[in-house]
Design an enzyme around this catalytic site. Structure first.
Site, PDB file in Angstrom:
ATOM      1  N   HIS A 222       0.872  -1.178   0.000  1.00 40.71           N
ATOM      2  CA  HIS A 222       0.000   0.000   0.000  1.00 40.71           C
ATOM      3  C   HIS A 222       0.913   1.234   0.000  1.00 40.71           C
ATOM      4  O   HIS A 222       2.026   1.187   0.535  1.00 40.71           O
ATOM      5  CB  HIS A 222      -0.837  -0.069   1.281  1.00 40.71           C
ATOM      6  CG  HIS A 222      -1.877   0.999   1.421  1.00 40.71           C
ATOM      7  ND1 HIS A 222      -1.571   2.289   1.783  1.00 40.71           N
ATOM      8  CD2 HIS A 222      -3.221   0.953   1.291  1.00 40.71           C
ATOM      9  CE1 HIS A 222      -2.691   2.996   1.867  1.00 40.71           C
ATOM     10  NE2 HIS A 222      -3.709   2.204   1.566  1.00 40.71           N
TER      11      HIS A 222
ATOM     12  N   CYS B 156      -4.720   2.449  -3.595  1.00 40.69           N
ATOM     13  CA  CYS B 156      -3.475   2.984  -3.007  1.00 40.69           C
ATOM     14  C   CYS B 156      -2.320   2.006  -3.206  1.00 40.69           C
ATOM     15  O   CYS B 156      -1.491   1.824  -2.314  1.00 40.69           O
ATOM     16  CB  CYS B 156      -3.642   3.306  -1.528  1.00 40.69           C
ATOM     17  SG  CYS B 156      -4.805   4.622  -1.230  1.00 40.69           S
TER      18      CYS B 156
ATOM     19  N   ASP C  44       3.107  -4.360   8.149  1.00 38.17           N
ATOM     20  CA  ASP C  44       1.897  -3.561   7.974  1.00 38.17           C
ATOM     21  C   ASP C  44       0.734  -4.538   8.059  1.00 38.17           C
ATOM     22  O   ASP C  44       0.420  -5.246   7.111  1.00 38.17           O
ATOM     23  CB  ASP C  44       1.949  -2.853   6.614  1.00 38.17           C
ATOM     24  CG  ASP C  44       0.614  -2.214   6.238  1.00 38.17           C
ATOM     25  OD1 ASP C  44      -0.376  -2.381   6.985  1.00 38.17           O
ATOM     26  OD2 ASP C  44       0.560  -1.537   5.196  1.00 38.17           O
TER      27      ASP C  44
ATOM     28  N   GLN D 291      -4.516  -5.242   7.223  1.00 40.75           N
ATOM     29  CA  GLN D 291      -5.495  -6.211   6.729  1.00 40.75           C
ATOM     30  C   GLN D 291      -5.344  -7.567   7.410  1.00 40.75           C
ATOM     31  O   GLN D 291      -6.015  -8.522   7.034  1.00 40.75           O
ATOM     32  CB  GLN D 291      -5.322  -6.395   5.207  1.00 40.75           C
ATOM     33  CG  GLN D 291      -5.384  -5.118   4.401  1.00 40.75           C
ATOM     34  CD  GLN D 291      -6.783  -4.535   4.308  1.00 40.75           C
ATOM     35  OE1 GLN D 291      -7.771  -5.182   4.664  1.00 40.75           O
ATOM     36  NE2 GLN D 291      -6.876  -3.301   3.847  1.00 40.75           N
TER      37      GLN D 291
ATOM     38  N   LYS E 190     -10.561  -0.728  10.562  1.00 41.07           N
ATOM     39  CA  LYS E 190     -10.737  -1.925   9.741  1.00 41.07           C
ATOM     40  C   LYS E 190     -11.068  -3.150  10.598  1.00 41.07           C
ATOM     41  O   LYS E 190     -11.254  -4.241  10.077  1.00 41.07           O
ATOM     42  CB  LYS E 190      -9.474  -2.194   8.913  1.00 41.07           C
ATOM     43  CG  LYS E 190      -9.180  -1.111   7.865  1.00 41.07           C
ATOM     44  CD  LYS E 190      -8.061  -1.558   6.952  1.00 41.07           C
ATOM     45  CE  LYS E 190      -7.348  -0.398   6.261  1.00 41.07           C
ATOM     46  NZ  LYS E 190      -8.164   0.312   5.280  1.00 41.07           N
TER      47      LYS E 190
END
Lengths: 160, 409
Positions: B119, B363, B195, B198, B221
């Site tokens: 991303h 993104c 990261d 998700q 999220k």
């Protein structure tokens, strides 16, 4: 007619499926300008040939985008081909006015267009009015017109 | 697991006269009533700034915030709450590490290793710091299934000081082998940042067994509110790092000549925190824990398998699904191309059926270039989705096909 049918009218789908005046013109003698929508990555390049009498004798577009941007480009080429440069500029103003984003500062040059000017006949271009209900799509419809403005500006500088 | 649609008030609304089918949880998840209630309760009953006043409601607010910190730490199996730094979002968390750790530790001889599926939030901070510090950025390539191609991992790690990598892709759904990469990074004395934007919402997260040095995730999220994210870091690393933002709360003392930074984690929490949002995140963690991360994983795996199968069976050659084709080692994020219909057109027609999907580059423009596309249509599943959502999606896809390519039918 629901909003979606209003957006994707038959004439728009027709121009999307069978785009008119697609392709590239040799530069020079043509002039070109590229429009880019960073939001969706859509790109369109407009090629014009303007003769010494300021007539648009050839216009094509190439690029990639959604049905609205592609149909708008196709409709635009049929609307301005064989028209005077000034007529094309007036048409651009009228088109952007229809989509309610005409900005007086976004001058279309030395035209005499003002409020006393008679209504410009938009013809088939009116089919794109449906995008008004979908504000994020307005940029898709105007992308090619902004590129046209730039290409015409380049072209006129050449003869000055 | 009972699909808890009724826990999420928004999911009872209609769009264009049809029940909403929310398939954009990779962008942001919907919020359960308990999260909304917790935030309202804060403003109604004990709204006060934290770590300040010696009065009842200030103490209640501080207690709620620090309880959330402890619960978040437990949720990701951190051995100490002081490794949990509240930020605005993942982007801020990564910028914090890039600026603070990167600023002190990266120079012209160094390389940061990222991947082609990142991303922008895990690309641009490194571009910015690379311009300043002169280090290089190297990219782990992808294989044809949208998984990392680690066949040359040893060469890729040459000269690398930090591996910064998404734990799960927001476009392809790929779940990356974090433990393996952590071991490989540590073997060459590099650090690893995950990261996990998700990942944390969908899969049980364990910062200790995964071997990561930094982990970044965001509240909105994972059923929580927007405006609050987390940077988790190993305490000894955070201890050494200099502050990212300066201001109130992050100091022990300030004089005309300088300042003395506060202890962890407050050193990295300048200014008033988004207190209501942190409390909302606490309620989200409680909700996810109560539902059970194992149950959520099992439900999503089943649903992803159903979606992969149904899309291929009912859309045939009309559909291309980017990324892993099997439901293992992936989350329920499906980027599709359908019948050459532009993603914006597709999303527009789907909306007519109440189906919310994302169209665009998500993104991840370098990844779009690797895939050779300008944009994709992304369907993303979460704990509140069920097979009927997938069925409605496919019904709407067929309607889009009939509109744009009538000859195909």
């Amino acid at each position: 007619m629901n909003q979606l049918d209003n957006l994707y009218r038959d004439i728009i789908l027709d121009h999307y499926r069978k785009p008119r005046n697609r392709g590239r013109l040799e530069v020079p003698p043509a002039w070109s300008a590229k429009g880019f929508n960073p939001l969706c990555g859509d790109e369109i390049t407009v090629y014009v040939i303007v003769d010494r009498n300021n007539k648009i004798t050839e216009i094509t577009t190439e690029g990639y985008g959604c049905s609205i941007s592609q149909a708008s480009a196709s409709l635009m080429t049929t609307a301005v081909k064989n028209r005077q440069r000034s007529e094309a500029l007036n048409l651009t103003t009228a088109f952007k006015k229809m989509l309610a984003i005409e900005d007086p500062a976004d001058s279309t040059g030395n035209t005499t267009n003002n409020s006393e000017e008679p209504e410009i006949a938009l013809g088939d271009l009116k089919a794109l009015q449906g995008v008004l209900k979908f504000p994020v799509r307005i940029k898709c419809a105007t992308l090619c017109w902004n590129a046209l403005l730039e290409a015409l500006e380049n072209a006129v500088t050449a003869y000055d | 697991m009972n699909t808890p649609k009724s826990d999420f008030p928004l999911l009872s609304r209609t769009i264009n006269g049809r029940p909403i089918v929310y398939l954009d949880s990779a962008a942001t998840s919907q919020k359960p009533q308990s999260v909304i209630d917790a935030m309202n309760e804060f403003y109604r009953s004990y709204n006060a700034n934290t770590h300040r006043g010696a009065y009842t409601i200030a103490e209640e607010a501080t207690d709620a915030l620090e309880t959330t910190r402890r619960n978040v730490a437990r949720f990701i199996n951190s051995d100490s709450p002081s490794g949990v730094v509240f930020t605005k979002n993942v982007t801020e968390s990564i910028n914090l590490v890039a600026r603070s750790w990167g600023g002190a530790n990266l120079g012209p001889q160094d390389t940061v290793l990222i991947t082609e599926m990142e991303h922008h939030g895990n690309i641009v901070p490194w571009h910015i710091m690379a311009a300043e510090k002169g280090f290089k950025l190297r990219w782990i390539p992808l294989d044809e299934n949208g998984r990392l191609d680690l066949s040359n991992l040893e060469q890729l790690l040459d000269g690398v000081k930090l591996v910064s990598i998404s734990a799960a892709s927001n476009v392809l759904g790929t779940v990356n082998p974090i433990r393996r990469l952590a071991d490989a990074a540590h073997a060459v004395d590099a650090l690893i940042l995950a990261d996990a934007a998700q990942y944390v919402p969908h899969l049980q997260t364990d910062v200790q067994s995964s071997g990561v040095d930094f982990l970044c995730f965001t509240g909105h999220k994972m059923c929580g509110p927007t405006g609050v994210g987390v940077l988790w870091g190993r305490s000894e690393l955070l201890e050494e790092m200099t502050p990212f933002l300066g201001g109130g709360n992050m100091i022990l003392d300030v004089t005309k000549n300088g300042y003395l930074p506060n202890e962890l984690p407050y050193k990295f929490e300048a200014g008033t925190l988004p207190i209501a949002e942190i409390i909302g995140l606490g309620a989200a963690v409680e909700y996810l824990t109560k539902t059970g991360m194992q149950q959520i994983k099992a439900h999503e795996e089943q649903l992803t398998a159903y979606a992969l199968h149904a899309l291929k069976e009912r859309c045939g050659d009309d559909i291309v699904i980017h990324g892993p084709q099997t439901p293992d080692e992936r989350i329920g994020v499906l980027s599709i191309a359908y019948n050459n219909i532009h993603p914006h057109d597709l999303a527009q027609v789907l909306n007519e059926y109440g189906v919310c999907v994302r169209a665009g580059h998500h993104c991840a423009k370098p990844l779009m270039r690797v895939l050779g596309v300008n944009a994709t249509t992304r369907v993303s599943l979460y704990l509140y989705n069920d097979t009927s959502d997938v069925d409605t999606l496919i019904e709407a896809l067929h309607a889009a096909r009939d509109l744009f390519t009538p000859s195909a039918n």
